[in-house]
Design a protein around this motif. Structure first.
Motif, short mmCIF file in Angstrom:
data_model
loop_
_atom_site.label_atom_id
_atom_site.label_comp_id
_atom_site.label_asym_id
_atom_site.label_seq_id
_atom_site.Cartn_x
_atom_site.Cartn_y
_atom_site.Cartn_z
N UNK A 1 10.25 2.70 4.45
CA UNK A 1 9.73 3.66 3.48
C UNK A 1 8.51 4.35 4.08
N UNK A 2 8.38 5.63 3.77
CA UNK A 2 7.27 6.42 4.31
C UNK A 2 6.13 6.57 3.31
N UNK A 3 6.37 6.24 2.04
CA UNK A 3 5.33 6.35 1.02
C UNK A 3 4.20 5.38 1.31
N UNK A 4 2.99 5.79 0.97
CA UNK A 4 1.82 4.97 1.27
C UNK A 4 1.23 4.30 0.02
N UNK A 5 1.43 4.89 -1.16
CA UNK A 5 0.86 4.33 -2.39
C UNK A 5 1.91 3.49 -3.13
N UNK B 1 2.08 -1.68 0.76
CA UNK B 1 2.19 -3.09 1.18
C UNK B 1 2.13 -4.02 -0.02
N UNK B 2 1.24 -3.72 -0.95
CA UNK B 2 1.15 -4.55 -2.16
C UNK B 2 2.47 -4.50 -2.94
N UNK B 3 3.09 -3.33 -2.99
CA UNK B 3 4.39 -3.23 -3.68
C UNK B 3 5.44 -4.11 -2.99
N UNK B 4 5.48 -4.05 -1.66
CA UNK B 4 6.47 -4.85 -0.93
C UNK B 4 6.23 -6.35 -1.12
N UNK B 5 4.97 -6.75 -1.16
CA UNK B 5 4.65 -8.16 -1.42
C UNK B 5 5.18 -8.56 -2.80
N UNK C 1 13.80 -9.94 1.55
CA UNK C 1 13.46 -11.19 2.22
C UNK C 1 12.25 -11.06 3.14
N UNK C 2 12.11 -9.87 3.74
CA UNK C 2 11.08 -9.69 4.76
C UNK C 2 10.38 -8.34 4.61
N UNK C 3 9.15 -8.30 5.12
CA UNK C 3 8.34 -7.07 5.17
C UNK C 3 8.03 -6.76 6.62
N UNK C 4 8.20 -5.49 7.01
CA UNK C 4 7.91 -5.09 8.38
C UNK C 4 6.98 -3.89 8.44
N UNK C 5 6.49 -3.63 9.64
CA UNK C 5 5.64 -2.47 9.89
C UNK C 5 6.05 -1.85 11.21
N UNK D 1 -4.66 -9.01 10.65
CA UNK D 1 -5.24 -8.90 9.31
C UNK D 1 -4.27 -9.21 8.17
N UNK D 2 -2.99 -8.89 8.36
CA UNK D 2 -2.05 -8.97 7.24
C UNK D 2 -0.97 -10.02 7.48
N UNK D 3 -1.21 -11.20 6.96
CA UNK D 3 -0.25 -12.29 7.13
C UNK D 3 1.04 -12.03 6.36
N UNK D 4 0.98 -11.08 5.41
CA UNK D 4 2.16 -10.77 4.59
C UNK D 4 3.28 -10.10 5.40
N UNK D 5 2.91 -9.50 6.52
CA UNK D 5 3.88 -8.76 7.32
C UNK D 5 4.63 -9.71 8.25
N UNK D 6 5.97 -9.65 8.18
CA UNK D 6 6.81 -10.58 8.92
C UNK D 6 7.23 -10.06 10.29
N UNK D 7 7.33 -8.74 10.44
CA UNK D 7 7.83 -8.19 11.70
C UNK D 7 7.10 -6.91 12.06
#
Length: 281
Positions: free
Chosen positions: A75-79, A119-123, A132-136, A151-157
């Motif tokens: 996704x390209x959205x930031x908010x 990122x908060x939405x994906x969490x 199942x997973x969050x990536x950047x 900084x962001x332990x929430x990101x898996x890949x």
């Protein structure tokens, strides 16, 4: 398709190029030949009237086999709210999504935007088991990926460019991130392996180079079945790149950059925070 610990997946950014029917055929052939990892994005081929087209092609191509495939989109959205809207659109097209990646987080401004937004939405939806997973993904600046990794332990890949061009331009070399990511038990996904087509005449060298760096996933970009057939033939017996091949690839890369460094567009600019930070879906 696996080769030891590296998975080879289909990058779906080119599915639309030779038409819907051809894209569907490509996906079906990829699955038939053992590929189970498929990477797409809501913005393939663009974020305007054709938004989500390649997701539609992928869904049609996989059919019932989507249950046996790993589907990653971006996704390209930031908010938060626009990320939610974009995700729901994507889920409606694909019906099943295993991983959602924050697309083109290429600078600090964008990283700050997604931190309390997308990122908060994906969490939240990961907690709800909708994914199942969050990536950047980051095309441009290794320092941003390194910052996000720390900084962001929430990101898996983390999806990063792995090719000879990024190696040659030292400040754009993402490879130093790989060992740290593995220590943190994060996954590394290699993109731009063929340098956005600049190395398509040297697929064996390009694939061997990426394979040598030991990412968890290597994405293959193909426009049609014939291109994919050639790549799969190389992958079948792939080995690490040797010194002679590496030196040859370096010379090829230097020559291409000398002729026109702008061809390697991801080295020279980035998508950045806007206009996507303000986009209304």
């Amino acid at each position: 398709m696996k080769s030891k610990k590296t998975i080879f997946g289909l990058g779906c950014g080119h599915l639309h190029i030779e038409g819907f029917k051809n894209g569907v055929e490509l996906v079906r052939y990829a699955f038939l030949r053992g590929i189970r990892y498929f990477d797409v994005a809501t913005s393939y081929p663009d974020f305007k009237e054709n938004r989500g087209l390649n997701e539609k092609i992928l869904r049609e191509g996989l059919g019932e086999n989507i249950k046996r495939a790993f589907v990653a989109t971006k996704i390209i959205s930031r908010d938060y709210e626009n990320a939610k809207k974009e995700f729901l659109e994507s889920l409606n097209r694909l019906e099943k999504i295993d991983m959602v990646q924050l697309h083109s987080v290429d600078d600090r401004e964008t990283l700050n935007l997604v931190k309390n937004g997308a990122l908060k939405f994906l969490v939240d939806i990961k907690k709800e088991k909708k994914i199942k997973f969050i990536g950047l993904t980051n095309h441009y600046d290794p320092k941003i990926t390194l910052l996000a990794l720390k900084k962001f332990k929430e990101i898996d890949s983390f999806m990063i460019p792995i090719n000879i061009f990024n190696f040659l331009v030292k400040r754009k070399n993402f490879e130093k991130i790989i060992p740290l990511a593995k220590r943190k038990k994060k996954k590394i996904i290699a993109m731009l392996v063929f340098g956005c087509g600049l190395l398509k005449d040297f697929p064996d060298l390009a694939l061997k180079y990426a394979y040598t760096k030991k990412p968890h996933v290597i994405l293959i970009g193909a426009k049609n079945v014939n291109e994919l057939k050639k790549d799969l033939k190389i992958i079948k017996n792939i080995k690490r790149i040797n010194k002679r091949e590496f030196n040859l690839l370096k010379e090829i890369g230097k020559k291409i950059l000398k002729e026109d460094k702008n061809k390697a567009w991801w080295l020279n600019g980035h998508i950045g925070a806007f206009p996507f930070g303000k986009i209304n879906l």
